[in-house]
Design a protein around this motif. Structure first.
Motif, PDB file in Angstrom:
ATOM      1  N   MET A   1      71.954 -13.611  76.672  1.00 17.53           N
ATOM      2  CA  MET A   1      72.529 -12.983  77.859  1.00 17.53           C
ATOM      3  C   MET A   1      74.044 -13.144  77.827  1.00 17.53           C
ATOM      4  O   MET A   1      74.550 -14.232  77.586  1.00 17.53           O
ATOM      5  N   THR A   2      74.771 -12.043  78.063  1.00 16.12           N
ATOM      6  CA  THR A   2      76.232 -12.072  78.057  1.00 16.12           C
ATOM      7  C   THR A   2      76.771 -11.663  79.417  1.00 16.12           C
ATOM      8  O   THR A   2      76.316 -10.674  80.012  1.00 16.12           O
ATOM      9  N   TYR A   3      77.720 -12.441  79.900  1.00 19.52           N
ATOM     10  CA  TYR A   3      78.391 -12.157  81.170  1.00 19.52           C
ATOM     11  C   TYR A   3      79.872 -11.939  80.888  1.00 19.52           C
ATOM     12  O   TYR A   3      80.456 -12.635  80.066  1.00 19.52           O
ATOM     13  N   GLN A   4      80.467 -10.966  81.569  1.00 22.44           N
ATOM     14  CA  GLN A   4      81.877 -10.685  81.344  1.00 22.44           C
ATOM     15  C   GLN A   4      82.615 -10.594  82.673  1.00 22.44           C
ATOM     16  O   GLN A   4      82.116 -10.040  83.644  1.00 22.44           O
ATOM     17  N   GLY A   5      83.811 -11.170  82.715  1.00 19.75           N
ATOM     18  CA  GLY A   5      84.611 -11.103  83.928  1.00 19.75           C
ATOM     19  C   GLY A   5      85.955 -11.771  83.726  1.00 19.75           C
ATOM     20  O   GLY A   5      86.201 -12.438  82.718  1.00 19.75           O
ATOM     21  N   VAL A   6      86.837 -11.609  84.710  1.00 19.43           N
ATOM     22  CA  VAL A   6      88.153 -12.234  84.653  1.00 19.43           C
ATOM     23  C   VAL A   6      88.029 -13.667  85.171  1.00 19.43           C
ATOM     24  O   VAL A   6      87.393 -13.918  86.198  1.00 19.43           O
ATOM     25  N   LEU A   7      88.604 -14.595  84.422  1.00 24.02           N
ATOM     26  CA  LEU A   7      88.495 -16.007  84.805  1.00 24.02           C
ATOM     27  C   LEU A   7      89.315 -16.309  86.054  1.00 24.02           C
ATOM     28  O   LEU A   7      90.472 -15.919  86.175  1.00 24.02           O
ATOM     29  N   LYS A   8      88.686 -16.989  86.962  1.00 25.02           N
ATOM     30  CA  LYS A   8      89.338 -17.605  88.124  1.00 25.02           C
ATOM     31  C   LYS A   8      88.806 -19.028  88.180  1.00 25.02           C
ATOM     32  O   LYS A   8      87.779 -19.335  87.590  1.00 25.02           O
ATOM     33  N   TYR A  20      79.210 -26.623  90.113  1.00 27.51           N
ATOM     34  CA  TYR A  20      80.270 -25.699  89.696  1.00 27.51           C
ATOM     35  C   TYR A  20      79.724 -24.277  89.581  1.00 27.51           C
ATOM     36  O   TYR A  20      78.598 -24.069  89.103  1.00 27.51           O
ATOM     37  N   TYR A  21      80.570 -23.311  89.981  1.00 28.52           N
ATOM     38  CA  TYR A  21      80.165 -21.910  89.953  1.00 28.52           C
ATOM     39  C   TYR A  21      81.289 -21.055  89.376  1.00 28.52           C
ATOM     40  O   TYR A  21      82.467 -21.263  89.686  1.00 28.52           O
ATOM     41  N   LEU A  22      80.906 -20.089  88.537  1.00 32.81           N
ATOM     42  CA  LEU A  22      81.850 -19.129  87.972  1.00 32.81           C
ATOM     43  C   LEU A  22      81.520 -17.738  88.504  1.00 32.81           C
ATOM     44  O   LEU A  22      80.383 -17.273  88.390  1.00 32.81           O
ATOM     45  N   ASP A  23      82.525 -17.078  89.070  1.00 35.78           N
ATOM     46  CA  ASP A  23      82.382 -15.696  89.532  1.00 35.78           C
ATOM     47  C   ASP A  23      82.727 -14.786  88.364  1.00 35.78           C
ATOM     48  O   ASP A  23      83.887 -14.670  87.964  1.00 35.78           O
ATOM     49  N   MET A  24      81.712 -14.149  87.799  1.00 38.74           N
ATOM     50  CA  MET A  24      81.917 -13.263  86.651  1.00 38.74           C
ATOM     51  C   MET A  24      81.725 -11.803  87.074  1.00 38.74           C
ATOM     52  O   MET A  24      80.882 -11.069  86.542  1.00 38.74           O
ATOM     53  N   ASN A  25      82.497 -11.398  88.075  1.00 39.20           N
ATOM     54  CA  ASN A  25      82.450 -10.043  88.628  1.00 39.20           C
ATOM     55  C   ASN A  25      81.099  -9.757  89.270  1.00 39.20           C
ATOM     56  O   ASN A  25      80.866 -10.107  90.403  1.00 39.20           O
TER      57      ASN A  25
END
Length: 263
Positions: A1-8, A20-25
């Motif tokens: 599985m691949t996720y793409q987004g701008v890092l914040k 911890y949570y990453l918002d990947m668009n």
């Protein structure tokens, strides 16, 4: 599985063990669930967090023109003592500056690699401490605006550090400190304008980071120089991902980079 987004910077939740949570668009990743799994991180392109254009990132997730224009990157962000909204004086956008600077602020002591003094908005406690990788922290002054917090920090850092040694923090090369004793020792150095805001009675906050294995010799991953990296995730501390081969990746320092994360 691949996720793409701008890092914040990773969002956090202070639970028995910090989440911890990453918002990947279009996707929202609980990074804790990736522990002990092999993941790949690949650099795709730049995306300024302000103008959203594909332009090289200069600082703090902004392209160069936005860094010198957006009110989110004014000098008072890094140097609270330069705040002027309490005087009605604009830096870049007075309405924005009032919305941030004229809120309750905390001057605190945190222990991540050593005892340091810092400033944050009250609503950012304990998020700020988590982001710095502090395993213990305590509020010492609560003031009504950012300027008072800033001049207090400037006064106190003559007697206590104001920087974190990221390598020492990631190696968990730390000692517990009596932050209440530190608070009492520093009380006399608080500027007169802020003395009435000293917090007399409170206790330390202790934070538990999700780390399976700490690195002995952490080496930082630069995604621009090494655009593709694969490793097993063994810990998360501060805003760093820690991998089994002792590579560490500072998510916050790479804000504005669009990445692909493959699990």
């Amino acid at each position: 599985m691949t996720y793409q987004g701008v890092l914040k910077k990773m969002m956090t939740e202070n639970a028995e063990q910090i989440q911890y949570y990453l918002d990947m668009n279009s996707d929202f990743l609980n990074v804790n669930q990736l522990l002990n799994k092999e993941i790949s991180i690949s650099f795709v392109k730049y995306e300024c967090l302000n103008c959203h254009l594909e332009k090289p990132i200069y600082r703090q997730g902004f392209c160069k023109s936005c860094f010198f224009d957006t009110p989110n990157a004014g000098d008072w962000i890094m140097k609270p003592e330069l705040s002027t909204a309490h005087l009605g004086i604009e830096d870049r956008d007075l309405a924005y500056e009032k919305s941030v600077q004229l809120k309750p602020h905390i001057v605190y002591l945190a222990n991540s690699s050593n005892v340091k003094v810092g400033v944050t908005r009250k609503q950012q406690v304990p998020t700020r401490w988590i982001d710095q990788g502090a395993h213990e922290a305590i509020e010492i002054v609560e003031v009504p605006n950012r300027y008072l917090a800033g001049i207090t920090e400037v006064a106190l850092k003559e007697y206590v550090g104001d920087k974190t040694n990221w390598r020492k923090m990631l190696k968990n090369d730390i000692e517990d400190e009596n932050l209440i004793a530190w608070r009492e020792k520093l009380k006399k150095f608080i500027p007169d304008e802020a003395k009435e805001y000293f917090i007399e009675n409170n206790s330390e906050t202790h934070l538990n980071f999700p780390v399976i294995k700490y690195p002995v010799k952490p080496k930082s991953l630069n995604l621009i120089k090494t655009p593709n990296y694969t490793g097993k995730l063994v810990g998360i501390k501060g805003q760093y991902l820690i991998f089994e081969d002792e590579t560490v990746f500072n998510v916050r320092a790479n804000e504005g980079l669009v990445v692909a994360i493959t699990i």
